[in-house]
Design an enzyme around this catalytic site. Structure first.
Site, PDB file in Angstrom:
ATOM      1  CD  GLU A   1      -1.753  -2.395   1.538  1.00 57.23           C
ATOM      2  OE1 GLU A   1      -0.563  -2.617   1.863  1.00 57.23           O
ATOM      3  OE2 GLU A   1      -2.650  -3.252   1.596  1.00 57.23           O
TER       4      GLU A   1
ATOM      5  CG  PHE B   1      -9.776 -10.060  10.985  1.00 55.14           C
ATOM      6  CD1 PHE B   1      -8.531 -10.420  11.480  1.00 55.14           C
ATOM      7  CD2 PHE B   1      -9.980 -10.078   9.618  1.00 55.14           C
ATOM      8  CE1 PHE B   1      -7.511 -10.814  10.630  1.00 55.14           C
ATOM      9  CE2 PHE B   1      -8.960 -10.470   8.755  1.00 55.14           C
ATOM     10  CZ  PHE B   1      -7.723 -10.836   9.266  1.00 55.14           C
ATOM     11  CD  GLN B   2      -7.365  -7.609   7.498  1.00 56.12           C
ATOM     12  OE1 GLN B   2      -8.239  -7.352   6.672  1.00 56.12           O
ATOM     13  NE2 GLN B   2      -6.191  -8.090   7.157  1.00 56.12           N
TER      14      GLN B   2
ATOM     15  CE  LYS C   1     -16.997  -6.977   3.088  1.00 57.08           C
ATOM     16  NZ  LYS C   1     -16.350  -8.255   3.418  1.00 57.08           N
TER      17      LYS C   1
ATOM     18  CG  MET D   1      22.457  12.299   2.989  1.00 58.48           C
ATOM     19  SD  MET D   1      23.610  13.449   2.208  1.00 58.48           S
ATOM     20  CE  MET D   1      22.649  14.039   0.830  1.00 58.48           C
TER      21      MET D   1
HETATM   22  C1  TPP Z   1      12.498   5.725   5.209  1.00 52.77           C
HETATM   23  C2  TPP Z   1      13.768   6.398   5.529  1.00 52.77           C
HETATM   24  N1  TPP Z   1      14.603   5.859   6.459  1.00 52.77           N
HETATM   25  C3  TPP Z   1      15.774   6.464   6.747  1.00 52.77           C
HETATM   26  C4  TPP Z   1      16.146   7.625   6.131  1.00 52.77           C
HETATM   27  C5  TPP Z   1      17.470   8.308   6.465  1.00 52.77           C
HETATM   28  N2  TPP Z   1      18.332   8.328   5.278  1.00 52.77           N
HETATM   29  C6  TPP Z   1      18.451   9.417   4.480  1.00 52.77           C
HETATM   30  S1  TPP Z   1      19.437   9.157   3.177  1.00 52.77           S
HETATM   31  C7  TPP Z   1      19.785   7.590   3.660  1.00 52.77           C
HETATM   32  C8  TPP Z   1      20.691   6.712   2.858  1.00 52.77           C
HETATM   33  C9  TPP Z   1      20.150   6.443   1.517  1.00 52.77           C
HETATM   34  O1  TPP Z   1      20.976   5.491   0.883  1.00 52.77           O
HETATM   35  P1  TPP Z   1      20.843   5.252  -0.667  1.00 52.77           P
HETATM   36  O2  TPP Z   1      19.429   5.078  -1.035  1.00 52.77           O
HETATM   37  O3  TPP Z   1      21.758   4.152  -1.053  1.00 52.77           O
HETATM   38  O4  TPP Z   1      21.291   6.628  -1.288  1.00 52.77           O
HETATM   39  P2  TPP Z   1      22.749   7.313  -1.328  1.00 52.77           P
HETATM   40  O5  TPP Z   1      22.754   8.348  -0.247  1.00 52.77           O
HETATM   41  O6  TPP Z   1      23.752   6.243  -1.095  1.00 52.77           O
HETATM   42  O7  TPP Z   1      22.823   7.917  -2.673  1.00 52.77           O
HETATM   43  C10 TPP Z   1      19.127   7.280   4.846  1.00 52.77           C
HETATM   44  C11 TPP Z   1      19.223   6.012   5.573  1.00 52.77           C
HETATM   45  C12 TPP Z   1      15.227   8.169   5.203  1.00 52.77           C
HETATM   46  N3  TPP Z   1      15.462   9.329   4.581  1.00 52.77           N
HETATM   47  N4  TPP Z   1      14.076   7.531   4.903  1.00 52.77           N
END
Ligand code: TPP
Ligand code: MG
Lengths: 188, 592
Positions: free
Chosen positions: B61, B123-124, B173, B490
């Protein structure tokens, strides 16, 4: 640089203050909402979610045919936070109007409270005497207790509570503030 | 909203489930994204018996909501998703929050347990309106079939009117099974109507300020895109009429063309040096449909210290929220820009040419620092180089770009050029890893013949990789361009710069073989690791008529620059090693 009048309504954010002051102010807001399920949760969720203060909140339907409720809200914050609170309230879909009674002119504020005071002898006599001075009514009595009803500003109720405490105050219920603007005009 | 049921009484009789499909048709909906379950079976039964609305079966979803967002952002029309009760609805929460923070109009319909079972931990059962109240613009639980039609139309209105956003309608529902009357589109209450026209006096004041400005800058955002194509057109006219430089947030890219003469590039935490320095040094800041997000402002008390600030926004709560504004204008961007252009030309107004020329010269100097310069390599693919090549090979095509979240996202914003609005879909406000792939599915559904590329990081991409099934099932030729650094890049960058190079949990271990993964889904996989092969590999991806996973192995330790570290000012940018500018020295370059 703009010449737009002070004071704000739900339709205008042109309440220009030159700087963000950090002096906290207490404001009383009147919020007119559609009385639909969840509307109070939306208002309260806004305050908790964004970290605003609620000092008092009262709500009741004021128009049974139009299903409109009036929420009276006492909050405090810096002028910028107060402006944010009003703008954020105005964004809630079932909110029809937001009025800052504190800015819009002189208002009357009243709160109702019930006090249960338990005691005998001198204390009992003194409680009754003070209740009279504060124009509190006795709405229930037994040989060892009174329930007083008092209406007034929150300050007055605080003062009465301070006096009743040593005289056997055992229980206290307050409604929170209801407020209206003074004068003949309906502002809300 | 209020119970205006008199027209409902004269309406047509039909079941709630049929009413859902009818209301969607009456709203002009051609595509919905969703996932069935017990509490929405009556609606799915109705969907089965018609051909006007295509239903796209996602694999999760969250994917449905992001796909609806991608559809919405690339078309300007609201996106629609259907989910079942309980887990279906809770899986929608991230997408709803994403759409709320980026002001994307989507309508989510959720099933609910029958009204007589609500509150019984059935349920749900989940308190869906309770859970989604803070992550929707508005939501409704419909308890009577007679109210369903008008609520659905109200939902579309609220999602799209004023500042757009996600809405949710929770439909038990029994309400779907029961028969009620349906009065059509007109039955919605019309009370919710945010003002679109800006205050004349304020617009005049802005025009006056523009005449005397010596160092003006336009700072534009997603509000320009949300306002519709007319807003972008008017913005271009305004920039041409004034010759003022213009920058944009991540959300607003494409409103003004990247090839435009006055374009400064994106501003903010990973914005361009010249854009941020212009923000810092300007004397008139004209914010249009942006909201002074912390990724934009950096340290608030050092933000654009010597400017008069004008702010055009349809949401009164955006004004004076973060930054004190001198000229606040509440209104829809297109409406306000039209009036502003009129006020500008009617007065026969002129800019301060001489001062502007000096300002442009200063900007030219900043630009010459070449803040996006990077050290290329012939051994390993630099992520910036990969994007430069992708740009070169696709920029003339009918192209839509989505992204995931991380370094690759910022590089995409820096190195790809957007000439038009609605071509760039990225999770700005929430920064949702896993957004880009399902969003690309939504975009491709809306634009079947266009080139749709998701610029991804390997970690983000894995978060919603199940949507490969969707892409293959519907033959959506989405290109998944993964800049694979085998790192949560990042996160790794922040750990390097701010946490003493302690790389806590920021590796992507045990990665799949992306080529085999693509093949397992019945799609095409391409692996590229040699810079010399890059162009051919990209062409191979573009030429393939079907979904592709492009595993681009890139330098693992590249950092994304320029960067304003959190809590620093615009003139305290960290620069890449190749750029000629240095963070501290930059302070001296500010005009006073
Ligand atoms: C759902 C979610 N969890 C954690 C983060 C924190 N976060 C931001 S960038 C990142 C790393 C992303 O890695 P990747 O997709 O490989 O991209 P890159 O920075 O390596 O280009 C994380 C863990 C986030 N933005 N979203
Ligand atoms: Mg990565």
């Amino acid at each position: 640089m703009l010449n737009i009048k002070e004071g704000s309504t739900s339709h205008s954010a042109y309440n220009l203050r030159s700087t963000f002051s950090d002096v906290e102010e207490r404001h009383t807001l009147a919020v007119i909402v559609e009385n639909e399920p969840g509307v109070l949760a939306r208002v309260i969720g806004l305050f908790s979610g964004r970290g605003y203060n609620i000092e008092s909140l009262t709500v009741a339907e004021i128009d049974h045919t139009g299903h409109m409720s009036r929420i009276t809200l006492v909050t405090s914050g810096t002028p910028q936070v107060i402006e944010q609170i009003k703008a954020q309230l105005g964004r809630i879909v079932p909110v029809h109007e937001v009025h800052d009674l504190t800015v819009e002119g002189p208002t009357v504020e009243r709160e109702l409270a019930l006090f249960k005071v338990r005691g005998e002898g001198e204390h009992r006599v003194e409680a009754l005497r003070l209740a009279d001075i504060f124009r509190a009514n006795v709405v229930d009595s037994t040989l060892e207790s009174f329930v007083f009803e008092i209406t007034g500003t929150p300050d007055k109720i605080d003062a009465f509570a301070d006096l009743m405490r040593p005289l056997g105050l055992t229980e206290l219920a307050r409604t929170g503030v209801a407020a209206l603007s003074r004068g003949p005009e309906a502002r809300v | 909203m209020t119970g205006q049921t008199q027209s409902a009484q004269t309406g047509r009789q039909m079941t709630g489930a049929k009413m859902v499909v009818q209301a969607l048709k009456d709203q002009g909906v051609d595509t919905v994204f969703g996932y069935p379950g017990g509490a929405v079976l009556p609606i799915y039964d109705e969907l089965f018996q018609q051909n006007d609305i295509r239903h796209v079966l996602v694999r999760h979803e969250q994917g449905a909501i992001h796909a609806a967002e991608g559809y919405a952002r690339s078309t300007g029309k609201p996106g629609v998703a259907i989910v079942t009760s309980g887990p279906g609805a809770t899986n929608a929460v991230t997408g709803l929050t994403d759409a709320l923070l980026d002001s994307i109009p989507i309508v989510v319909l959720s099933g609910q347990v029958p009204t007589f079972m609500i509150g019984s931990d059935a349920f749900q059962e989940a308190d869906t309106v309770g859970i989604t109240r803070p992550c929707t613009k508005h939501n409704w639980l419909v308890k009577e079939t007679d109210r369903l039609g008008q609520t659905l139309h109200e939902a579309f209105h609220v999602a799209t009117a004023g500042r757009p956003g996600p809405v949710l309608v929770d439909i038990p529902k029994d309400v779907q099974f029961a028969t009620g009357s349906y009065g059509g589109k007109e039955t919605r209450s019309t009370r919710y109507a945010p003002a679109v026209k800006g205050d004349r006096a304020a617009i005049e004041a802005l025009a006056r300020a523009m005449e005397t400005a010596k160092r003006p800058v336009f700072y534009t955002g997603g509000g320009v895109i949300n306002s519709g194509p007319e807003a972008s057109k008017l913005l271009r006219e305004l920039v041409a009429a004034t010759g003022f430089p213009i920058t944009s947030t991540l959300m607003g890219l494409g409103a003004y063309p990247a090839s435009g003469e006055q374009w400064l590039g994106m501003l903010g935490m990973h914005g361009l040096y010249e854009a941020n320095m212009a923000m810092h040094g300007c004397d008139l800041l004209i914010c249009i449909g942006a909201r002074f997000d912390d990724r934009i402002t950096g340290r608030i008390d050092a933000f654009s210290p010597n400017s008069i600030r004008a702010h055009i926004d349809i949401d009164p709560s955006s004004l004076n929220k973060v930054i004190r504004t001198d000229i606040p204008i509440i209104g829809d961007v297109a409406h306000v820009l039209k009036d502003l252009l009129e006020a500008w030309s009617a007065g026969g107004r002129k800019t301060d040419r001489e001062a502007l020329a000096q300002w442009q010269a200063q900007i030219g100097e900043w630009r010459s620092k070449d803040c996006l310069a990077f050290r290329n390599s012939d051994k390993v693919i630099k992520p910036q180089f990969a994007l430069q090549r992708l740009e070169a090979l696709t920029k003339d095509r009918d192209r839509y770009i989505t992204t995931e979240v991380g370094q690759h996202q910022m590089w995409a914003a820096q190195y790809l050029g957007f000439e038009d609005p609605n071509r760039w879909m990225t999770s700005g406000g929430l920064g949702t890893m896993g957004y880009g792939f399902p969003a690309s599915v939504g975009v491709q559904m809306a634009h079947p013949d266009s080139l749709v590329i998701n610029v991804a990081g390997e970690a983000s991409w894995l978060m919603n990789m199940q949507e490969m099934g969707t892409a293959v099932q519907y033959r959506l030729p989405v290109k998944q361009f993964i800049l694979n650094n085998e790192r949560l890049g990042m996160v790794r960058q922040w750990q390097e710069l701010l946490h003493g190079e302690r790389y806590s949990q920021s590796w992507s271990e045990a990665l799949p073989d992306f080529v085999k993964l693509a093949e397992a889904f019945g799609a095409k996989g391409i692996l590229c690791k040699d810079p010399a092969d890059l162009d051919d590999a990209i062409m191979e991806m573009l030429d393939h008529d079907g979904p592709v996973i492009f595993d681009c192995l890139v330098e693992k330790h590249e950092n994304c620059f320029p960067m304003i570290p959190s809590g620093k000012a615009h003139n305290e940018m960290l620069m890449g090693e190749v750029s000629t500018a240095h963070a501290i020295e930059a302070g001296g370059a500010v005009l006073v």
